[in-house]
Scaffold this motif. Structure first.
Motif, PDB file in Angstrom:
ATOM      1  N   PHE A  87       0.908  -1.103  -0.088  1.00  0.00           N
ATOM      2  CA  PHE A  87       0.004  -0.143   0.172  1.00  0.00           C
ATOM      3  C   PHE A  87       0.852   1.080   0.017  1.00  0.00           C
ATOM      4  CE2 PHE A  87      -3.056   3.212   1.674  1.00  0.00           C
ATOM      5  CZ  PHE A  87      -3.910   2.833   0.849  1.00  0.00           C
ATOM      6  N   ARG A 138      -6.417   1.430  -2.984  1.00  0.00           N
ATOM      7  CA  ARG A 138      -7.199   1.536  -1.986  1.00  0.00           C
ATOM      8  C   ARG A 138      -8.435   0.646  -2.248  1.00  0.00           C
ATOM      9  NH1 ARG A 138      -8.231   6.643  -4.643  1.00  0.00           N
ATOM     10  NH2 ARG A 138     -10.398   6.685  -5.545  1.00  0.00           N
ATOM     11  N   ARG A 145      -2.877  -6.210  -3.782  1.00  0.00           N
ATOM     12  CA  ARG A 145      -1.979  -5.164  -3.842  1.00  0.00           C
ATOM     13  C   ARG A 145      -0.568  -5.972  -3.976  1.00  0.00           C
ATOM     14  NH1 ARG A 145      -5.464  -2.345  -0.106  1.00  0.00           N
ATOM     15  NH2 ARG A 145      -4.052  -2.975   1.753  1.00  0.00           N
TER      16      ARG A 145
END
Length: 248
Positions: A87, A138, A145
């Motif tokens: 992230f 997100r 991710r």
């Protein structure tokens, strides 16, 4: 086998944060005289507790640190890194398509259409379909991710990557999926991987060689089957006991 990476007598120094302004900066010796190799097609585990120098060695290999001594010979023009927290390593305001095409933008011979097709193909390789191209980080789960981060690292088809704690932020089930994917890609693409982890069980599962680090020093290295059963260094025994691995 040919060595894709050779590290010989590596020493790394950091500036001492306590140095007063206006005085000559002191350097703290954080990695001491480390030597090892990674062969073509090999997954090598770099193990040890937090702060032992694992990530520092990775940054030195990638040419990210200023105060480095010793020889680092890497037979790869485009080495890539996959980080622990995808992230923070993925630009949150860019779509997956943009992120995957980004490594190809400096290759003028590749058209936008070909960039997009390569992005689709790489997504498929990491287990995601082209619906994810329009999504933002997100909007993805942790495992998704990390798959995108891995796809980004592989867009230039490197032969060597550094995976820095790539599954430690994921839950156990997703960890296994990402590890299986990493091994699959390693076999399909002929990758060589320096796999950084504090998890001795994970290293035993996927690595053909392990390096045991403590406080900036390489204490032991070799076949995990041998080292885990007959550790020669006291620290290695301590790590195995702490991980409740009692096979020696």
């Amino acid at each position: 086998m040919t060595d894709i990476l050779k590290v010989d007598h590596l020493n790394v120094y950091y500036r001492d944060a306590n140095t007063h302004f206006g005085r000559k900066a002191n350097l703290k010796h954080v990695v001491r005289n480390v030597s090892f190799t990674v062969e073509e097609g090999q997954i090598v585990g770099l193990l040890g507790e937090s702060g032992c120098g694992k990530s520092t060695i990775a940054k030195a290999i990638m040419g990210m640190l200023p105060h480095v001594e010793g020889d680092i010979v890497l037979q790869e023009k485009h080495p890539q890194m996959v980080f622990q927290d995808p992230f923070s390593s993925l630009n949150p305001v860019k779509t997956v398509e943009f992120l995957l095409r980004e490594p190809l933008r400096n290759l003028s011979a590749i058209s936008r259409e070909e960039q997009l097709e390569r992005a689709r193909q790489m997504l498929e390789r990491v287990g995601l379909d082209d619906r994810y191209l329009s999504r933002y980080p997100r909007e993805l789960s942790g495992g998704q991710r990390q798959r995108v981060a891995l796809a980004m690292a592989l867009m230039l088809e490197p032969k060597f990557i550094i995976a820095d704690e790539p599954v430690s932020a994921l839950d156990v089930t997703i960890q296994d999926q990402v590890l299986d994917l990493l091994v699959k890609l390693q076999q399909e693409m002929g990758l060589s991987i320096l796999f950084i982890t504090h998890d001795l069980r994970v290293a035993y599962q996927i690595c053909s060689k392990v390096l045991i680090m403590k406080q900036g020093e390489l204490r032991e290295q070799g076949d995990p089957e041998v080292i885990y059963r007959e550790p020669q260094d006291v620290y290695t025994r301590e790590l195995l006991r702490a991980a409740d691995i009692d096979i020696f």
